[in-house]
Enzyme design. Structure first.
Site, PDB file in Angstrom:
ATOM      1  N   ASP A  13     -52.401   1.195  10.569  1.00  0.00           N
ATOM      2  CA  ASP A  13     -52.504   2.433   9.768  1.00  0.00           C
ATOM      3  C   ASP A  13     -52.480   1.642   8.308  1.00  0.00           C
ATOM      4  O   ASP A  13     -51.638   0.750   8.132  1.00  0.00           O
ATOM      5  CB  ASP A  13     -51.765   3.220  10.308  1.00  0.00           C
ATOM      6  CG  ASP A  13     -51.924   4.657   9.308  1.00  0.00           C
ATOM      7  OD1 ASP A  13     -53.115   4.787   8.933  1.00  0.00           O
ATOM      8  OD2 ASP A  13     -51.016   5.170   8.633  1.00  0.00           O
ATOM      9  N   ASP A  15     -51.467   3.804   5.168  1.00  0.00           N
ATOM     10  CA  ASP A  15     -50.554   4.482   4.355  1.00  0.00           C
ATOM     11  C   ASP A  15     -49.140   4.769   5.260  1.00  0.00           C
ATOM     12  O   ASP A  15     -49.340   5.272   6.467  1.00  0.00           O
ATOM     13  CB  ASP A  15     -51.096   5.890   3.941  1.00  0.00           C
ATOM     14  CG  ASP A  15     -51.802   5.877   2.852  1.00  0.00           C
ATOM     15  OD1 ASP A  15     -51.606   5.293   1.626  1.00  0.00           O
ATOM     16  OD2 ASP A  15     -53.132   6.033   2.807  1.00  0.00           O
TER      17      ASP A  15
END
Length: 259
Positions: A13, A15
């Protein structure tokens, strides 16, 4: 538990794992550099459908993270891949920004509000009542309802903002039709991403900061999972879920030597 095979490809991922509020998380640059030097397939993922992969590449480059465009996978790209598989050359009424409209244009979709095959809802900075009303009427008229991701809120400097999942709930309430969500935690996003880089779930790992999207999606796709504690989840949160990550680490810096 059966011993897993060595990790040959990585999905992470963005953020909360690599960056936080526009600043790289310590160790992110070393992790990406090690991945690129290793030659192992990898993807940086985001459920946010606002930006194109090229936009995100430029954003990451400004932060000192050199990620090639082909190594970025968004919920908009996953949605476009899904629609291209389901109904090639179809039509859609889209609520969203360039990340989503560009992805649909690239697969040959026509964007229209005249009897579209699909209503596709994505992230936008300006959800309008007029657009939502049109979406409700088109869905009631027979268009199928698709959403890029189920995130109910998104971050901003002023505080949480309503996001795709919240607007989807409004449209569902008005139509009685639930959408199909293409993004995390749907393992479809992981599997289409793995296919894009020629990787296999049994030798792949997913790194994320959220139990309900990143870890769940990785788990359901059959991948080894790593939860980092630099984002939204704390150690105390883990036991609140009926599933667990394969591994818990403080940050991405702890995984540099695993590549």
């Amino acid at each position: 538990m059966a011993e897993r095979k060595p990790i040959e490809s990585w999905l992470t991922d963005m953020d909360g794992v690599l960056i936080h509020e526009g600043v790289p998380i310590p160790g992110a640059d070393a992790f990406i550099k090690k991945l690129r030097e290793s030659g192992k397939p990898f993807l940086v993922l985001t459920n946010n459908s606002i930006y194109t992969a090229r936009d995100l590449q430029a954003r990451l480059t400004r932060m000192g993270l050199e990620v090639p465009v082909d190594n970025i996978w968004t919920s908009a790209l996953a949605t476009a891949k899904f629609l291209d598989d389901q109904r090639p050359g179809g039509t859609a009424y889209v609520i969203g920004e360039a990340g989503l409209t560009t992805a649909l244009h690239d697969i040959g979709y026509v964007l229209t509000d005249h009897a579209p095959d699909y209503v596709v809802l994505g992230e936008t900075r300006t959800y309008s009542f007029e657009a939502m009303t049109k979406a409700v009427r088109l869905i009631n008229g027979g268009a199928r309802f698709i959403c890029t991701n189920p995130d109910e809120t998104g971050p901003s400097t002023e505080g949480p903002l309503p996001a795709t999942g919240a607007v989807a709930a409004l449209i569902t309430k008005a139509t009685g039709k639930r959408p199909y969500f293409a993004g995390k935690p749907n393992p479809l996003m992981m599997r289409t991403g793995l296919n894009a880089i020629g990787a296999h779930s049994e030798t792949s790992a997913m790194i994320g900061d959220r139990m309900d999207t990143d870890v769940l999606a990785g788990l359901e796709a059959g991948m080894e999972t790593f939860l980092v504690l630099t984002g939204l989840t704390t150690r105390a949160d883990i036991d609140r879920h009926p599933f667990r990550p394969s591994n818990v680490v403080d940050s991405i810096a702890d995984l540099v030597d695993r590549v």
